[in-house]
Write a protein that holds these residues in place. Structure first.
Motif, PDB file in Angstrom:
ATOM      1  N   ASP A   1       0.833  -1.197   0.000  1.00 23.73           N
ATOM      2  CA  ASP A   1       0.000   0.000   0.000  1.00 23.73           C
ATOM      3  C   ASP A   1       0.872   1.253   0.000  1.00 23.73           C
ATOM      4  OD1 ASP A   1       0.948   0.243   2.599  1.00 23.73           O
ATOM      5  OD2 ASP A   1      -0.880  -0.551   3.504  1.00 23.73           O
ATOM      6  N   THR A   2       0.253   2.406   0.155  1.00 24.74           N
ATOM      7  CA  THR A   2       0.999   3.659   0.097  1.00 24.74           C
ATOM      8  C   THR A   2       1.955   3.835   1.263  1.00 24.74           C
ATOM      9  OG1 THR A   2      -0.887   4.744   1.154  1.00 24.74           O
ATOM     10  CG2 THR A   2      -0.760   4.855  -1.247  1.00 24.74           C
ATOM     11  N   ALA A   3       1.738   3.101   2.346  1.00 21.75           N
ATOM     12  CA  ALA A   3       2.667   3.135   3.474  1.00 21.75           C
ATOM     13  C   ALA A   3       3.795   2.126   3.282  1.00 21.75           C
ATOM     14  CB  ALA A   3       1.920   2.844   4.776  1.00 21.75           C
ATOM     15  N   ASP A   4       3.841   1.498   2.090  1.00 21.60           N
ATOM     16  CA  ASP A   4       4.861   0.510   1.745  1.00 21.60           C
ATOM     17  C   ASP A   4       4.790  -0.709   2.654  1.00 21.60           C
ATOM     18  OD1 ASP A   4       6.838  -0.293  -0.051  1.00 21.60           O
ATOM     19  OD2 ASP A   4       8.443   0.224   1.353  1.00 21.60           O
ATOM     20  N   THR A   5       3.581  -1.051   3.085  1.00 25.20           N
ATOM     21  CA  THR A   5       3.363  -2.279   3.850  1.00 25.20           C
ATOM     22  C   THR A   5       2.451  -3.195   3.036  1.00 25.20           C
ATOM     23  OG1 THR A   5       1.403  -1.457   5.016  1.00 25.20           O
ATOM     24  CG2 THR A   5       3.546  -0.996   6.015  1.00 25.20           C
ATOM     25  N   PRO A   6       2.585  -4.495   3.204  1.00 23.09           N
ATOM     26  CA  PRO A   6       1.761  -5.413   2.408  1.00 23.09           C
ATOM     27  C   PRO A   6       0.272  -5.243   2.706  1.00 23.09           C
ATOM     28  CG  PRO A   6       3.573  -6.573   3.481  1.00 23.09           C
ATOM     29  CD  PRO A   6       3.516  -5.214   4.086  1.00 23.09           C
ATOM     30  N   ILE A   7      -0.546  -5.378   1.669  1.00 19.01           N
ATOM     31  CA  ILE A   7      -1.992  -5.405   1.863  1.00 19.01           C
ATOM     32  C   ILE A   7      -2.359  -6.759   2.465  1.00 19.01           C
ATOM     33  CG2 ILE A   7      -4.244  -5.392   0.736  1.00 19.01           C
ATOM     34  CD1 ILE A   7      -3.032  -3.651  -1.467  1.00 19.01           C
ATOM     35  N   GLY A   8      -2.882  -6.738   3.669  1.00 17.23           N
ATOM     36  CA  GLY A   8      -3.318  -7.976   4.301  1.00 17.23           C
ATOM     37  C   GLY A   8      -4.683  -8.382   3.794  1.00 17.23           C
ATOM     38  N   TRP A   9      -4.873  -9.670   3.618  1.00 16.08           N
ATOM     39  CA  TRP A   9      -6.161 -10.142   3.112  1.00 16.08           C
ATOM     40  C   TRP A   9      -6.388 -11.594   3.516  1.00 16.08           C
ATOM     41  CZ3 TRP A   9      -6.342 -14.229  -0.447  1.00 16.08           C
ATOM     42  CH2 TRP A   9      -5.121 -14.580  -1.028  1.00 16.08           C
ATOM     43  N   GLY A  10      -7.610 -12.035   3.377  1.00 15.15           N
ATOM     44  CA  GLY A  10      -7.994 -13.410   3.683  1.00 15.15           C
ATOM     45  C   GLY A  10      -9.497 -13.504   3.769  1.00 15.15           C
ATOM     46  N   ALA A  11     -10.032 -14.705   3.923  1.00 14.65           N
ATOM     47  CA  ALA A  11     -11.465 -14.950   4.086  1.00 14.65           C
ATOM     48  C   ALA A  11     -12.290 -14.253   3.008  1.00 14.65           C
ATOM     49  CB  ALA A  11     -11.918 -14.510   5.478  1.00 14.65           C
ATOM     50  N   LEU A  12     -11.856 -14.390   1.742  1.00 12.34           N
ATOM     51  CA  LEU A  12     -12.607 -13.798   0.634  1.00 12.34           C
ATOM     52  C   LEU A  12     -13.898 -14.586   0.459  1.00 12.34           C
ATOM     53  CD1 LEU A  12      -9.758 -13.067  -1.933  1.00 12.34           C
ATOM     54  CD2 LEU A  12     -10.635 -11.627  -0.080  1.00 12.34           C
ATOM     55  N   SER A  13     -15.030 -13.867   0.454  1.00  7.23           N
ATOM     56  CA  SER A  13     -16.321 -14.540   0.555  1.00  7.23           C
ATOM     57  C   SER A  13     -17.288 -14.239  -0.574  1.00  7.23           C
ATOM     58  CB  SER A  13     -16.987 -14.156   1.882  1.00  7.23           C
ATOM     59  OG  SER A  13     -17.115 -12.746   1.971  1.00  7.23           O
ATOM     60  N   GLY A  14     -16.985 -13.296  -1.415  1.00  5.20           N
ATOM     61  CA  GLY A  14     -17.866 -12.953  -2.526  1.00  5.20           C
ATOM     62  C   GLY A  14     -17.064 -12.314  -3.629  1.00  5.20           C
ATOM     63  N   LEU A  15     -17.538 -12.436  -4.862  1.00  4.57           N
ATOM     64  CA  LEU A  15     -16.772 -11.984  -6.020  1.00  4.57           C
ATOM     65  C   LEU A  15     -17.715 -11.372  -7.044  1.00  4.57           C
ATOM     66  CD1 LEU A  15     -13.731 -12.174  -6.895  1.00  4.57           C
ATOM     67  CD2 LEU A  15     -14.360 -14.240  -8.153  1.00  4.57           C
ATOM     68  N   THR A  16     -17.249 -10.328  -7.708  1.00  3.39           N
ATOM     69  CA  THR A  16     -17.969  -9.734  -8.827  1.00  3.39           C
ATOM     70  C   THR A  16     -16.945  -9.200  -9.816  1.00  3.39           C
ATOM     71  OG1 THR A  16     -19.807  -8.253  -9.428  1.00  3.39           O
ATOM     72  CG2 THR A  16     -18.154  -7.371  -7.930  1.00  3.39           C
ATOM     73  N   ALA A  17     -17.381  -8.952 -11.038  1.00  3.25           N
ATOM     74  CA  ALA A  17     -16.466  -8.500 -12.085  1.00  3.25           C
ATOM     75  C   ALA A  17     -16.731  -7.055 -12.450  1.00  3.25           C
ATOM     76  CB  ALA A  17     -16.610  -9.386 -13.323  1.00  3.25           C
ATOM     77  N   ASP A  18     -15.686  -6.390 -12.894  1.00  3.98           N
ATOM     78  CA  ASP A  18     -15.846  -5.061 -13.461  1.00  3.98           C
ATOM     79  C   ASP A  18     -16.705  -5.179 -14.717  1.00  3.98           C
ATOM     80  OD1 ASP A  18     -15.044  -2.772 -15.351  1.00  3.98           O
ATOM     81  OD2 ASP A  18     -14.137  -2.139 -13.472  1.00  3.98           O
ATOM     82  N   PRO A  19     -17.751  -4.370 -14.846  1.00  8.29           N
ATOM     83  CA  PRO A  19     -18.660  -4.525 -15.984  1.00  8.29           C
ATOM     84  C   PRO A  19     -18.007  -4.262 -17.340  1.00  8.29           C
ATOM     85  CG  PRO A  19     -19.662  -3.196 -14.244  1.00  8.29           C
ATOM     86  CD  PRO A  19     -18.212  -3.350 -13.901  1.00  8.29           C
ATOM     87  N   LYS A  20     -16.895  -3.539 -17.367  1.00  6.25           N
ATOM     88  CA  LYS A  20     -16.329  -3.122 -18.647  1.00  6.25           C
ATOM     89  C   LYS A  20     -14.939  -3.674 -18.930  1.00  6.25           C
ATOM     90  CE  LYS A  20     -18.902   1.266 -18.614  1.00  6.25           C
ATOM     91  NZ  LYS A  20     -18.786   2.758 -18.624  1.00  6.25           N
ATOM     92  N   THR A  21     -14.118  -3.857 -17.901  1.00  5.04           N
ATOM     93  CA  THR A  21     -12.713  -4.199 -18.120  1.00  5.04           C
ATOM     94  C   THR A  21     -12.464  -5.678 -17.877  1.00  5.04           C
ATOM     95  OG1 THR A  21     -12.130  -1.991 -17.313  1.00  5.04           O
ATOM     96  CG2 THR A  21     -10.344  -3.592 -17.552  1.00  5.04           C
TER      97      THR A  21
END
Length: 721
Positions: free
Chosen positions: A437-457
Motif C-alpha cells: 500500500d501507500t505506506a509501503d506495507t503489504p496489503i493484508g487479506w484473507g477470508a474472501l467470501s464474494g466476487l464480482t467482475a468489473d462490468p467493462k474491463t
C-alpha cells in the motif's frame, strides 16, 4: 471507484522475474496420515509432527504423538503415496531421524515435569521392529544423526510447565545434550555421553532447556536453547562445548501485533529476542535458525550465524511479509510471534542450496536460495495445517512437509504429509498475491467470501471479506490478467465516515456506476442483522435494505450468501433452508429497487447423507443466474461442489407468504476436479464466482482467515462457460 495505486509486490516481482525457465517446487500429492489408521478406529486423532526419510528415499517416517508411535509412508511413487504401517512405542515420540534405512526416535515417558524420563529407540521401517533402545534419563526433544552415521545427538529438554509461575524459568531438573555412539548399525547405550549445558546462558543458566540439534560434516552439533535465547556448538567425539553465544535480538518494523480482526502492518517492536527453535547447518561453518519464540521473544523470521558467533544475515519481517502477501497471515494467532517460523530444512539440489522456512501459524513454507550472503527468496509453498518439520530428498527432487494439526473432533481436515517436486516451470502457488500500500506495507487479506467482475474491463474483479475481519470490512480490487492474480488496491467499508460494524459480507455485485451492492449474512446471537447495503465508490454505505420482518421470523444464522443485480431487481441467495422452507429447498430472494417489493422462488438443493448442502454465491451473466452449491465437507468426504445456472426467463418470483415456485437448475461444472488441481485437500468453502467482461469465469475459495485452516486460497480461471 477511487482506488489508490499500489506498487507491485516483491513476491509478484520475484515470480515474474523467475519466469517459466526457472526451477520451482510444486505440490504433487497430499497424504492424510489417518490412512495409517486401522479400519476399527478410523476417527482416532493422529498427527504428523517430525518427519524423516530413509537413506534410499523410499520410506517416510513421522512421529505421531496422539497415537504414541511412528507412522510410515511408501513414496516409491511420490504422486501416489501409500500407507506403510505404524509402530507403537509406548510413549510420546518427540522426534525421528534416519540412520541409514533405519530410524531413531526420541520417546517421552515423563510422569510429570519434575520427573522427566524417556528413551532413544532404533526402529526398522521394513520389519517394523524395535532393534535397540537406550534410556535417556530425561525428556527428549530433537534427535539428529551425524553425516557419517557414527553418532546420534538428543536434546534433553526437560521442558518447563507453562502453567507454573506463569511459565517462568528456571524450572529444574535441568536439560542436557546426549551423544549416543552407533556401532555396527546399532545404538551403543554403554558409550552414551551427557554434555552439561548449564552455566552458559545469562537468562536461566541453571535451566538450559535445549530444543533442537543438528550435525555439520565435521561432527559438530549445534544446539538451540530456545527459552534462554542461546546457541551452543559441541564436538560430538569429545562431548566438549566448542563455543556458545547469545542468539541476540531484532528490531522489527511494519508488523501487526494485535489480535483485533484487522490486518494493519504499521507497528514495530524493538529488541525482540530471537529465541530460535529449529536449526540447520548450511555448511561446516554456517547455520540457520528459525526464530519462533516461545518464552519472551519471537523475531518472526530466520537468521544465519557463523559458528564463531558472527551474525551473517537477519530476515527481520521480510519472510512474514511474503506470508502476508499470499493471504496466510494468522491474525488471531499474531500476538508477539506473528506467522511463527518454527521448522527448517536445508538441502542441496544440483548446484543450489535451498533453505526451507516453515511458518507454523501461516501454514506455508518459504523457499530461499543460499547465496553465501543474503538468501534469495524464491517462492512460497502451501503446506497443510501447522507444518512442524520437513525433509528433502534431493536425489529424487523431493521436499516433504509434516503438518501436525488434526481437526477430526471439529469435523475439519486431518493431519497431512505433503509432497513437492522440483521441476522446470512456473510456480502453481500462490494463485493470488497482494501489492504493497501507500505506506509501503503489504496489503493484508484473507477470508474472501464474494466476487464480482468489473462490468467493462476484462480480468478486473472485486472481492469482499467476511466477518472474520470484523474490524476491517473491505472491497479488494483484483487484476487477474496475469499469474498470480494481484490484489492491487482496497476500499474500506464505512458508515458515517467510520469503519462499518456488524457486517458479515458474503456477496458483492457491481452496480455499473462505480459502486456496489453488498449482501450481509445476519447472526441474531451476535446482533448482526440480515441486510443488503449499497456502497459508493469510496466504500461509504449510502443505503441499507433490511430483510422483511415476515421473513426474519423464520431466520437462521445461514442467510444471504450471494447477490446479483438484474435490471432493477436484486437477487439474493439464502444459503440454507429457513423455518418456512420445505426440506432440501432454500430461497432466491428478489427485491425490486423501484417498487421496494420482496418476492422469491425456491431453489432445490442436492441431498447428502452427512453434513449439509447450501448456496454460497450468485452471479448474473447474460440471461442466467449462476449459483454455487456446495456441501460443508472437507477432503475425501467432500462430494458436492458445483456450479449451476438458472435461466432468468424461468424466474417468476411470488410474494413472500405465498406458495413459491421451484426453479429448474442446470449443472454447468463439477468443481471438485478444480479444487483438486493443486493436489491439496478439497476445501469446503467455495465462496466466490464471477464472470468478467469477456465471459471468463473465475472462482475463489475462502481460507477462513488461516484459523483452523491451511490458509490456502485457490484462485481459478475457469475460462468460457
Amino acid at each position: 471507484m477511487q482506488f489508490l495505486a499500489y506498487r507491485l509486490s516483491a513476491l509478484a516481482l520475484a515470480i515474474a522475474a523467475a519466469g517459466a525457465h526457472a526451477d520451482t517446487f510444486n505440490r504433487v500429492a497430499s497424504f492424510p496420515v489417518s490412512h495409517n489408521l486401522t479400519a476399527e478406529n478410523p476417527l482416532q486423532e493422529t498427527s504428523a509432527e517430525i518427519i524423516t526419510a530413509t537413506a534410499d528415499g523410499q520410506i517416510l517416517a513421522y512421529s505421531d504423538s496422539p497415537r504414541g508411535g511412528l507412522g510410515f509412508i511408501d513414496i516409491r511413487q511420490p504422486d501416489q503415496p501409500k500407507p506403510a504401517g505404524f509402530v507403537s512405542l509406548s510413549g510420546e515420540p518427540t522426534s525421528v531421524s534416519a540412520l541409514g534405512n533405519q530410524v531413531v526416535a526420541g520417546v517421552n515417558t515423563s510422569a510429570s515435569y519434575v520427573e522427566p524420563s524417556g528413551f532413544l529407540v532404533l526402529v526398522s521401517p521394513q520389519s517394523q521392529e524395535v532393534l535397540s533402545r537406550c534410556d535417556l534419563g530425561g525428556q527428549p526433544d530433537s534427535v539428529a544423526v551425524s553425516k557419517d552415521q557414527r553418532f546420534v545427538a538428543v536434546a534433553i529438554e526437560n521442558e518447563r510447565d507453562e502453567d507454573l509461575n506463569d511459565g517462568q524459568i528456571p524450572q529444574l531438573p535441568a536439560g542436557s545434550l546426549i551423544i549416543v555412539p552407533v556401532k555396527q548399525g546399532m545404538l551403543d547405550c554403554a558409550g552414551l555421553k551427557r554434555v552439561d549445558l548449564t552455566g552458559l546462558s545469562t537468562i536461566a543458566p541453571t535451566d538450559p532447556e535445549p530444543e533442537f540439534v543438528d550435525f555439520n560434516g565435521l561432527g559438530e552439533v549445534v544446539v538451540t536453547l530456545q527459552e534462554n535465547n542461546h546457541l551452543v556448538i559441541v564436538d560430538a567425539v569429545s562431548g566438549t562445548v566448542i563455543n556458545h553465544f547469545s542468539a541476540g535480538s531484532v528490531d522489527l518494523e511494519k508488523i501487526d501485533t494485535r489480535k483485533d480482526g484487522a490486518l494493519i502492518f504499521t507497528e514495530s517492536q524493538q529488541g525482540v529476542a530471537r529465541e530460535p527453535d529449529a536449526v540447520r547447518w548450511l555448511d561446516d561453518d554456517r547455520f540457520v535458525i528459525a526464530n519462533e519464540g516461545d518464552y519472551q521473544g519471537g523475531a518472526r523470521g530466520f537468521s544465519i550465524f557463523h559458528k564463531d558467533g558472527t551474525l551473517q544475515f537477519e530476515s527481520g519481517a521480510a519472510f512474514e511479509h511474503e506470508v502476508i502477501r499470499a493471504g496466510h497471515y494468522p491474525d488471531k494467532r499474531s500476538g508477539k510471534k506473528g506467522a511463527e517460523p518454527e521448522g527448517l530444512e536445508v538441502a542441496r539440489f544440483g548446484d543450489q542450496t535451498y533453505i526451507f522456512v516453515l511458518s507454523e501459524r501461516g501454514s506455508v513454507i518459504g523457499v530461499y536460495r543460499d547465496t553465501g550472503a543474503a538468501p534469495e527468496f524464491m517462492q512460497l509453498l502451501p503446506s497443510g495445517i501447522a507444518p512442524e518439520s520437513a525433509v528433502a530428498i534431493p536425489e529424487r527432487g523431493l521436499l516433504i512437509s509434516a503438518n501436525e494439526k488434526d481437526l477430526i473432533e471439529d469435523g475439519g481436515p486431518r493431519a497431512h504429509v505433503m509432497l513437492f517436486s522440483l521441476t522446470q516451470g512456473e510456480a502453481q502457488y500462490p494463485q493470488l498475491v497482494s501489492d504493497n500500500d501507500t505506506a509501503d506495507t503489504p496489503i493484508g487479506w484473507g477470508a474472501l467470501s464474494g466476487l464480482t467482475a468489473d462490468p467493462k474491463t476484462p480480468g478486473i474483479l472485486y472481492a469482499v471479506n467476511d466477518s472474520y475481519y470484523k474490524m476491517q470490512p473491505r472491497i479488494f480490487r483484483i487484476d487477474a490478467n496475469q499469474h498470480p492474480a494481484r490484489i492491487t488496491a482496497t476500499t474500506d467499508i464505512t458508515r458515517d465516515g467510520k469503519v462499518a460494524k456488524k457486517l458479515d459480507l458474503e456477496g458483492i455485485a457491481a452496480d455499473g456506476k462505480g459502486g456496489f451492492w453488498l449482501a450481509s449474512e445476519g447472526n441474531a446471537k451476535k446482533d448482526v442483522p440480515h441486510a443488503l447495503h449499497h456502497v459508493n465508490a469510496d466504500g461509504e454505505i449510502t443505503r441499507t435494505i433490511a430483510l422483511p420482518e415476515s421473513l426474519l421470523q423464520h431466520q437462521t444464522r445461514f442467510g444471504a450468501e450471494g447477490i446479483a443485480l438484474a435490471g432493477d431487481t436484486l437477487w439474493v441467495a439464502i444459503q440454507r433452508p429457513w423455518g418456512d422452507d420445505p426440506e432440501h429447498h432454500t430461497k432466491l430472494l428478489a427485491y425490486n429497487l423501484t417498487s421496494e417489493a420482496w418476492s422469491a422462488v425456491h431453489y432445490p438443493l442436492e441431498q447428502t447423507t452427512e453434513g449439509w448442502v447450501g448456496l454460497s454465491e450468485l452471479e448474473l451473466h447474460d440471461d442466467h443466474l449462476y449459483v454455487i452449491e456446495r456441501d460443508n465437507r472437507i477432503g475425501e468426504q467432500a462430494s458436492i461442489k458445483r456450479l449451476y445456472k438458472v435461466a432468468l426467463s424461468a424466474l417468476e418470483p411470488k410474494p413472500l407468504g405465498e406458495t413459491l415456485p421451484v426453479v429448474s437448475k442446470t449443472l454447468v461444472r463439477d468443481l471438485i476436479p478444480d479444487l483438486q488441481s493443486l493436489h491439496g485437500y478439497v476445501t469446503d468453502k467455495v465462496e466466490g464466482f464471477a464472470m468478467d467482461a469477456q465471459g471468463n469465469g473465475f472462482l475463489v475459495t475462502d481460507n477462513d482467515g488461516v484459523d483452523d485452516s491451511s490458509g490456502e486460497t485457490l484462485w481459478l480461471k475457469l475460462g468460457q462457460l
